[in-house]
Design an enzyme around this catalytic site. Structure first.
Site, short mmCIF file in Angstrom:
data_model
loop_
_atom_site.label_atom_id
_atom_site.label_comp_id
_atom_site.label_asym_id
_atom_site.label_seq_id
_atom_site.Cartn_x
_atom_site.Cartn_y
_atom_site.Cartn_z
N ASN A 9 5.57 4.89 24.70
CA ASN A 9 6.66 3.91 24.65
C ASN A 9 7.54 4.16 25.87
O ASN A 9 8.26 5.15 25.93
CB ASN A 9 7.45 4.12 23.34
CG ASN A 9 8.71 3.28 23.27
OD1 ASN A 9 8.90 2.37 24.08
ND2 ASN A 9 9.57 3.60 22.32
N TRP A 10 7.46 3.27 26.84
CA TRP A 10 8.19 3.49 28.10
C TRP A 10 9.68 3.23 27.97
O TRP A 10 10.45 3.53 28.89
CB TRP A 10 7.59 2.62 29.20
CG TRP A 10 6.18 2.97 29.59
CD1 TRP A 10 5.40 3.98 29.05
CD2 TRP A 10 5.36 2.33 30.58
NE1 TRP A 10 4.17 3.99 29.64
CE2 TRP A 10 4.12 3.00 30.59
CE3 TRP A 10 5.56 1.26 31.45
CZ2 TRP A 10 3.07 2.62 31.45
CZ3 TRP A 10 4.52 0.88 32.30
CH2 TRP A 10 3.30 1.56 32.30
N LYS A 11 10.08 2.59 26.90
CA LYS A 11 11.50 2.23 26.70
C LYS A 11 11.99 1.45 27.92
O LYS A 11 11.22 0.68 28.49
CB LYS A 11 12.33 3.49 26.41
CG LYS A 11 11.71 4.29 25.24
CD LYS A 11 12.58 5.37 24.70
CE LYS A 11 11.86 6.06 23.55
NZ LYS A 11 12.66 7.09 22.91
N HIS A 94 11.63 0.28 15.94
CA HIS A 94 11.93 1.57 16.58
C HIS A 94 13.36 1.98 16.23
O HIS A 94 14.25 1.13 16.14
CB HIS A 94 11.76 1.47 18.11
CG HIS A 94 11.83 2.81 18.76
ND1 HIS A 94 13.03 3.40 19.08
CD2 HIS A 94 10.87 3.70 19.10
CE1 HIS A 94 12.79 4.60 19.61
NE2 HIS A 94 11.48 4.80 19.63
N GLU A 96 15.66 3.18 17.91
CA GLU A 96 16.70 2.74 18.85
C GLU A 96 17.07 1.28 18.57
O GLU A 96 18.23 0.89 18.74
CB GLU A 96 16.21 2.95 20.30
CG GLU A 96 16.29 4.42 20.68
CD GLU A 96 15.27 4.90 21.70
OE1 GLU A 96 14.67 4.07 22.41
OE2 GLU A 96 15.06 6.13 21.78
N GLU A 166 8.89 8.78 12.96
CA GLU A 166 9.69 9.36 14.04
C GLU A 166 11.04 9.80 13.49
O GLU A 166 11.96 8.98 13.38
CB GLU A 166 9.91 8.33 15.15
CG GLU A 166 8.64 7.79 15.74
CD GLU A 166 8.88 7.21 17.14
OE1 GLU A 166 8.29 7.76 18.09
OE2 GLU A 166 9.65 6.26 17.27
N GLY A 172 13.81 12.21 21.81
CA GLY A 172 14.51 12.42 23.08
C GLY A 172 15.41 13.64 23.09
O GLY A 172 16.22 13.82 24.00
N SER A 212 9.78 13.83 20.68
CA SER A 212 9.59 14.96 21.59
C SER A 212 8.17 15.53 21.57
O SER A 212 7.98 16.75 21.67
CB SER A 212 10.62 16.06 21.32
OG SER A 212 11.94 15.55 21.52
N GLY A 233 7.60 9.11 23.93
CA GLY A 233 8.57 8.47 24.81
C GLY A 233 8.58 9.16 26.16
O GLY A 233 7.75 8.88 27.03
N GLY A 234 9.50 10.09 26.33
CA GLY A 234 9.72 10.76 27.61
C GLY A 234 8.45 11.26 28.30
O GLY A 234 8.25 11.01 29.50
#
Ligand code: PGA
Length: 250
Positions: A9-11, A94, A96, A166, A172, A212, A233-234
């Site tokens: 997920n590149w956000k 998600h 976020e 998640e 993150g 993470s 993500g990251g």
């Protein structure tokens, strides 16, 4: 047998030109893998990534979509538009989106039903906050998110659903749930799906872990019975970090 499914997920990262370069590099790196691989670029980066991934098995997904198909909804992007780009996978719910943009279970459910009726594959995210976990509400929260998020989804349609567990406190933050804690949550979700549907649906369901995930913890997480993949993500933003996650079994 549930096939491992690793998603990035590149956000809100990667411009169209950056995404194209990255996607080409990634496609070359993951060639021949047995793992199902997905990347979810920002909307405007999708066309460049689709183009760059022609001939590759990597799936391109959207990170979100509108709960409507067209009309006066400023700033929104519809399933119809995504499908026109060749996109048939979408991440919904998600944390976020839930926390920063006020998306609740009923709203997410509308999108889930719309995506399914449009023939799309859904990656539905669920997970508790730290306060909820500490207050002993883990199962209550997961039950609500699963029951309400999947309301009206038939057993037959469940083959188009992936769940991503998640825990919000692990996203993150560098804090990962222990493989044992994550697996316990996944087992609970699977038993819930069995109650809502049947054993067959529950056994087939892919449940990804997210929060993470990195090269150093993916193997331990993926070795757990109920963890079938990862939503990253990251660490999905560099081939160097993402490749060992895709290749967790090598
Ligand atoms: P993270 O994000 O890997 O950077 O924790 C995961 C996610 O939000 O999907």
């Amino acid at each position: 047998m549930r096939k491992p499914y690793i998603a990035g997920n590149w956000k809100m990262n990667m411009t169209p030109s950056e995404g194209a370069v990255f996607a080409k590099e990634l496609a070359k790196a993951v060639e021949g893998t047995n793992t199902k691989v997905m990347v979810a670029p920002p909307y405007v980066t999708i066309p460049a990534v689709v183009e760059a991934l022609k001939g590759s098995d990597i799936i391109v997904a959207a990170q979100n979509m509108s709960d409507n198909l067209k009309g006066a909804f400023t700033g929104e992007v519809s399933a119809t538009m995504l499908k026109d780009l060749g996109i048939t996978n979408v991440i919904l719910g998600h944390s976020e989106r839930r926390a920063l943009y006020g998306e609740n279970d009923a709203f997410i459910n509308r999108k889930v039903l719309l995506a399914l009726s449009e023939g799309m594959e859904v990656d539905l995210c669920i997970g508790e906050t730290l306060e909820e976990r500490e207050a002993g509400k883990l199962e209550e929260v997961l039950s609500r998110q699963v029951e309400e998020g999947l309301k009206g989804v038939s057993a037959e349609q469940m083959q188009h659903i992936t769940l991503a567990y998640e825990p919000v406190w692990a996203i993150g933050t560098g804090k990962t749930a222990t493989p044992e804690d994550a697996d316990a949550a996944h087992a609970f979700v699977r038993s819930l799906v069995e109650k809502l549907y049947n054993k067959g649906v529950a056994e087939e369901l892919i449940i990804q872990y997210g929060g993470s995930v990195k090269a150093s913890n993916v193997k331990a997480l993926m070795s757990k019975e109920h963890i079938d993949g990862a939503l990253v993500g990251g660490a999905s933003l560099s081939v160097e970090q993402f490749l060992p996650i895709v290749n967790f079994d090598k």
